[in-house]
Design a protein around this motif. Structure first.
Motif, short mmCIF file in Angstrom:
data_model
loop_
_atom_site.label_atom_id
_atom_site.label_comp_id
_atom_site.label_asym_id
_atom_site.label_seq_id
_atom_site.Cartn_x
_atom_site.Cartn_y
_atom_site.Cartn_z
N LEU A 102 0.81 -1.21 0.00
CA LEU A 102 0.00 0.00 0.00
C LEU A 102 0.85 1.26 0.00
CD1 LEU A 102 -2.81 -1.03 2.48
CD2 LEU A 102 -3.00 -0.77 0.02
N LEU A 104 3.74 1.57 -1.52
CA LEU A 104 4.56 1.70 -2.73
C LEU A 104 4.23 2.94 -3.52
CD1 LEU A 104 4.60 -1.86 -4.31
CD2 LEU A 104 6.52 -0.66 -3.32
N ARG A 105 2.92 3.16 -3.74
CA ARG A 105 2.52 4.26 -4.61
C ARG A 105 1.80 5.35 -3.84
NH1 ARG A 105 -1.26 2.96 -8.45
NH2 ARG A 105 -2.12 1.35 -7.12
N MET A 138 8.95 7.79 -3.85
CA MET A 138 8.74 8.57 -5.07
C MET A 138 7.99 9.81 -4.60
SD MET A 138 8.61 9.26 -8.32
CE MET A 138 9.23 7.81 -9.11
N THR B 358 -4.98 -6.08 -2.55
CA THR B 358 -3.73 -5.34 -2.48
C THR B 358 -2.53 -6.08 -3.05
OG1 THR B 358 -4.63 -4.36 -0.47
CG2 THR B 358 -2.31 -3.99 -0.92
N PRO B 443 13.05 4.01 -6.43
CA PRO B 443 11.60 4.11 -6.37
C PRO B 443 10.92 2.97 -7.11
CG PRO B 443 12.55 6.24 -6.88
CD PRO B 443 13.67 5.25 -6.93
#
Lengths: 542, 454
Positions: A102, A104-105, A138, B358, B443
């Motif tokens: 969750l 990650l982005r 990011m 998820t 990233p």
């Protein structure tokens, strides 16, 4: 009674109750983290955060075999002999995986996100997340999208679909949907149907992260500065249990408090956003005395004596009791007027109402009657006076000169009395008006006393279902306001500070309808209708 | 053993093979007549169960057992869904069946409905198969006209309605509960189980979902008998508890770098090499096979050294593949870069993930982003380890996700990296000479989500 074992400890679950592992663990004091599950919504099992290990006894041997497959706790109905493991290495690894996924982005918005401090993503990361990062951040900030009643920070959303399910199942309006597929999914409104319904504020409560923003609360206050107070909404006769959240005597938001008997998890927008009048600068903030044309601002220390004196000299007394008064206040004011004049008229003030209740698919009702305590005030007055006269009847008595001194309690949020009705009060020996805002009646009062708003008083209210709930005071009133309860207490010559609980005890002993309120009032209130012949008073929390 | 006689593809290639006339001339609807006149629904169920028929859609679940999950004495309606959503990359045999022999598929459907007491059959055909859809609809129309559908079929009292339903372009509609959601007009998000479709399926009624090829097999079980069906394939292994074997005929799809790509029928359990060499004419251009996908992309890859494994429900698993899948092989020759295969695979699953849960939504996207970054010349050697960890994360602990798409996404990653690591490492070194040894986290995304601000 089903015996289940959670993390090695045994717990009992009453028979006939089908509950899932999250609920069962919660009752046992064990947290199973979850995002998409909510007891008021359908189960989808999509966030995968509640995965646990489960074992059931072999029907033949009785031996418990733990399944190799992890099971979502939200979809696992507990049964006798079941074993649930919530902290095994497999479970910990699964939770860490979901949390990592969750994040990650997820945009790096915590410093500018309303949800910080009450965010499950934050909390679960600290409790269950991986220590080391496998990806770098990011840095980016979320896009924003106006959905109608609420605002959406699109990229913060974790797609738990609680908001979508709420609109489909609870408000029945289905404005929200998921668009696109896979990692590109976003929440949006069905084209042409902005989110506009009277329950829409609940989706912001439901959102586990800061994706949905309440337009009223957005950027107003950091939640760790807020103090919550358990209170009751005074918007209508449903009487939703609420939290009034304030900082330094300023209310920042109202939120529903869970009450299985009244509102369960919800409240309507009219109630939720109906607190701004408390801080309205137009509020009456100081008492005012009028003698002929002369207007003065007396000090409360002299006022109390003066009020008592004028009431004793007036003749026939009449009280107009607002349906916004608490039962304690109504009881004290009625006692006060009757102690001075045993024949004092005790009438109900106007009860604002619209044509119909709003009924929602899951049973939630917004009452047509837009006052919190008509029921309670009526029962208090009935004890003193039998059939309770309404406001129109009272106006009639005033017009005929059958009332010489009137105490009018207002406390309405909106304008409630017009010029022509106010004019009828002109001939009285003494007119005392206690209200929140100036009005035509306020202008004519001999003594215009500022009232305290709902959040500034301790008091009990009885809702449409005969449930009595006690609301705690949340903020202090403006400096010139003497709250109703304290004023009546002092006028009655009682010693010490106003004690709401003592008054409730007193009136529950005096008035049969309130008998059950004699004991401690639970957070969810007490049902006054309980059959006092069938059971003891201790069963009131059923 | 006697020479193998095709039954599933027997009519392929005949002129007008899709018409009722041609189908009946070859003995079509004989099985239906036999079942309705001589057998009870329980008899047919019993035959299918005893035959050992296993689902041909990829999961290989014993069909008779699946049918037995239907509640007994249910007042109905019971629904039957034909899963014609064939979207597994490399798989095209259902398409050929629906285009060339729709009546066989339909007869199998009607027989299955008779056996399971279903009253309505929905023939779900993917959007990308317009000809198959038209032919299935035409077959349905012909069947109604001939009395094989509708009320009182062949005077037996059995009634069945059939509707052809068009999909809208999503791989996840091949998942049985994704298909049910799609049929109901909703987003094809697979449902959590329990409840299982046999108990609460389409419109929350008991439902059976079967693959096209599975349904077609039912025709031949009824027509030629259980013994005939069990005479083909791999019998159950008595040493393995619960093994039901891999029995009956199978359509092997063959595509990729072979001389004769196509659809070939044979008994289950043929060695991979035999299908490629004898049926497919071997690898094209005199090249050798580097890797072979045994049964649709989800199963992963076999290396050249593993091609003697039998194509039954167990064989590919011995080489670390997910299973037999659809037994549709894709052959990659020695010149084909395995990186491209991995890239294409990750892109497919990221695109097709329904996004509901998820681990799959994020895991498939994450792996695709890693491959994008490697392709853009910023790959690191440790990315291969990271991809393996992601693959294990979404596909090793059962129950992690709502459906098996995540497992399907994980297996190509795991098998390709484990079996072709050297080649992939060389690719990374070559495309990122300066930075391939870096180990600091980077990233997850190549760039922020569209329109997100920096």
């Amino acid at each position: 009674m089903a015996k289940i074992t959670i993390d090695g400890r045994q717990f009992d679950v009453p028979d006939g109750r089908r509950i899932n592992a999250i609920e069962a663990a919660g009752q046992a004091g064990v947290e199973i983290p979850h995002y998409c599950y909510h007891p008021g919504l359908s189960v989808v099992g999509s966030c995968r955060m509640c995965l646990v290990e489960v074992g059931t006894p072999d029907p033949k041997t009785g031996q418990v075999r733990v399944q190799p497959k992890l099971t979502p706790g939200c979809n696992l109905t507990v049964s006798d002999g079941m074993v649930v493991l919530t902290r095994s290495p497999k479970v910990q690894e699964a939770r860490a995986m979901v949390e990592e996924d969750l994040l990650l982005r997820h945009p790096i918005d915590c410093p500018i996100c309303d949800k910080a401090g009450e965010c499950r993503l934050q909390d679960y990361f600290f409790r269950y997340g991986r220590a080391g990062r496998r990806t770098d951040l990011m840095p980016f900030s979320s896009r924003r999208r106006d959905l109608g009643d609420v605002t959406l920070f699109v990229d913060r959303c974790i797609l738990c679909t609680r908001c979508v399910r709420f609109c489909a199942e609870v408000s029945g309006t289905s404005e929200l949907m998921v668009t696109r597929r896979g990692a590109r999914e976003e929440i949006d409104v069905v084209p042409g149907f902005p989110l506009r319904n009277n329950l829409s504020g609940n989706v912001v409560d439901l959102c586990p992260v800061g994706a949905l923003g309440d337009k009223d609360f957005l950027y107003q206050q950091r939640v760790w500065f807020l103090r919550p107070h358990a209170a009751v909404c005074t918007g209508c006769a449903t009487g939703c249990s609420i939290w009034v959240e304030e900082n330094q005597d300023r209310i920042y938001r109202l939120r529903p408090r869970v009450n299985p008997h009244v509102n369960r998890w919800w409240m309507c927008n009219q109630g939720r956003y109906g607190y701004h009048h408390v801080h309205d600068p137009g509020r009456a903030a100081a008492p005012r005395r009028r003698e002929g044309a002369a207007v003065s601002q007396p000090d409360w220390t002299v006022l109390v004596g003066e009020l008592g004196e004028r009431l004793r000299r007036a003749g026939r007394l009449g009280g107009v009791f607002s349906p916004y008064l608490s039962v304690e206040e109504a009881y004290l004011l009625a006692t006060l007027l009757r102690s001075i004049d045993p024949g004092a008229v005790l009438a109900m003030g106007p009860v604002p109402a619209i044509a119909e209740d709003e009924r929602y698919p899951d049973g939630f009702v917004v009452s047509a009657e837009k006052a919190p305590n008509r029921r309670g005030v009526e029962e208090v007055l009935a004890h003193f006076t039998g059939p309770v006269p309404g406001f129109e009847h009272f106006l009639d008595l005033v017009r005929r000169g059958e009332v010489q001194g009137a105490w009018v309690s207002g406390g309405y949020r909106d304008a409630w009395i017009g010029e022509s009705a106010a004019r009828r009060f002109e001939g009285l020996a003494v007119l005392i008006v206690q209200d929140l805002f100036p009005s035509p009646l306020w202008e004519r009062a001999d003594y215009a006393l500022p009232a305290a708003a709902f959040a500034e008083r301790d008091g009990s209210y009885v809702n449409r279902g005969d449930r009595l709930q006690t609301a705690a005071m949340a903020v202090r009133p403006p400096w010139g306001v003497r709250p109703e309860g304290g004023l009546y207490w002092e006028l009655l010559g009682r010693r010490g500070l106003y004690d709401q609980r003592a008054v409730l005890d007193e009136l529950s002993r005096e008035i049969l309808y309130f008998a059950v309120a004699a004991g401690p009032i639970p957070e969810v209130g007490v049902d006054l209708k309980l059959n006092r012949l069938a059971g003891s008073l201790e069963e009131k929390t059923a | 053993m006697a020479a193998f006689e095709p039954v599933l593809s027997a009519n392929f290639g005949k002129p007008e093979s899709h018409t009722l006339a041609v189908y009946q001339a070859a003995g079509g609807y004989r099985a239906l007549g036999k079942a309705l006149r001589q057998l009870s629904p329980a008899d047919v169920q019993g035959m299918v169960r005893t035959s050992g028929l296993r689902g041909r859609g990829g999961a290989g679940f014993p069909t008779g057992v699946k049918w037995s999950f239907l509640p007994k004495d249910h007042p109905g309606p019971i629904y039957f869904c034909l899963n014609g959503d064939e979207s597994e990359p490399g798989t095209f045999v259902n398409r050929l069946q629906m285009e060339n022999d729709p009546h066989q598929v339909l007869e199998g459907t009607i027989l299955s409905c008779y056996a399971t007491r279903a009253s309505t059959a929905y023939l779900y055909v993917r959007y990308e198969y317009p000809l198959a859809r038209r032919r299935m609809q035409a077959a349905v129309d012909e069947a109604y006209a001939a009395g094989y559908l509708g009320k009182n079929i062949l005077g037996s009292g059995f009634a069945l309605d059939a509707y052809v339903h068009c999909g809208a372009g999503a791989y996840v509609c091949g998942e049985e509960t994704g298909l049910l959601e799609s049929l109901e007009g909703r987003r094809a998000w697979p449902r959590i189980k329990p409840p299982f479709p046999a108990v609460q399926g389409l419109f929350r009624k008991p439902t059976v979902v079967n693959n096209v090829e599975t349904a077609a097999c039912v025709v031949h079980i009824v027509d030629r008998g259980v013994e005939w069906f069990r005479s083909m394939g791999v019998p159950p292994d008595p040493k393995v508890l619960g093994d039901v074997g891999s029995l009956g005929p199978k359509l092997y799809g063959l595509s990729g770098h072979v001389n004769r790509p196509g659809c070939y029928e044979g008994p289950l359990g043929l060695p991979c090499r035999q299908v490629i060499e004898e049926m497919g004419g071997g690898v094209w251009k005199d090249r050798r096979a580097k890797a072979v996908v045994p049964g649709g992309l989800s199963t992963g890859v076999l290396s050249a050294a593993e091609l003697d494994l039998p194509l039954d429900f167990v064989g590919p698993t011995r080489a670390g593949c997910l299973g037999l899948g659809t037994a549709c092989l894709v052959v990659l020759d020695e010149t084909y870069p395995m990186f491209d295969f991995l890239y294409n695979s990750c892109r497919f699953f990221a695109e097709e993930s329904c996004g509901q849960c998820t681990p799959c939504r994020e895991g498939t996207h994450w792996s695709m982003m890693i491959l994008e970054r490697i392709k853009a010349g910023r790959g690191r050697l440790v990315d291969l380890d990271l991809l393996l960890e992601i693959g294990d994360q979404i596909g090793i602990t059962p129950g992690t996700t709502i459906c098996g798409l995540a497992d399907g996404a994980a297996w190509p990653i795991k098998t390709t990296i484990r079996k072709f690591r050297g080649e992939l490492e060389e690719y990374i070194r070559r495309t990122n000479p300066q930075g391939h040894l870096a180990t600091e986290p980077v990233p997850a995304c190549v760039e922020p989500c569209e329109a997100a601000s920096g």
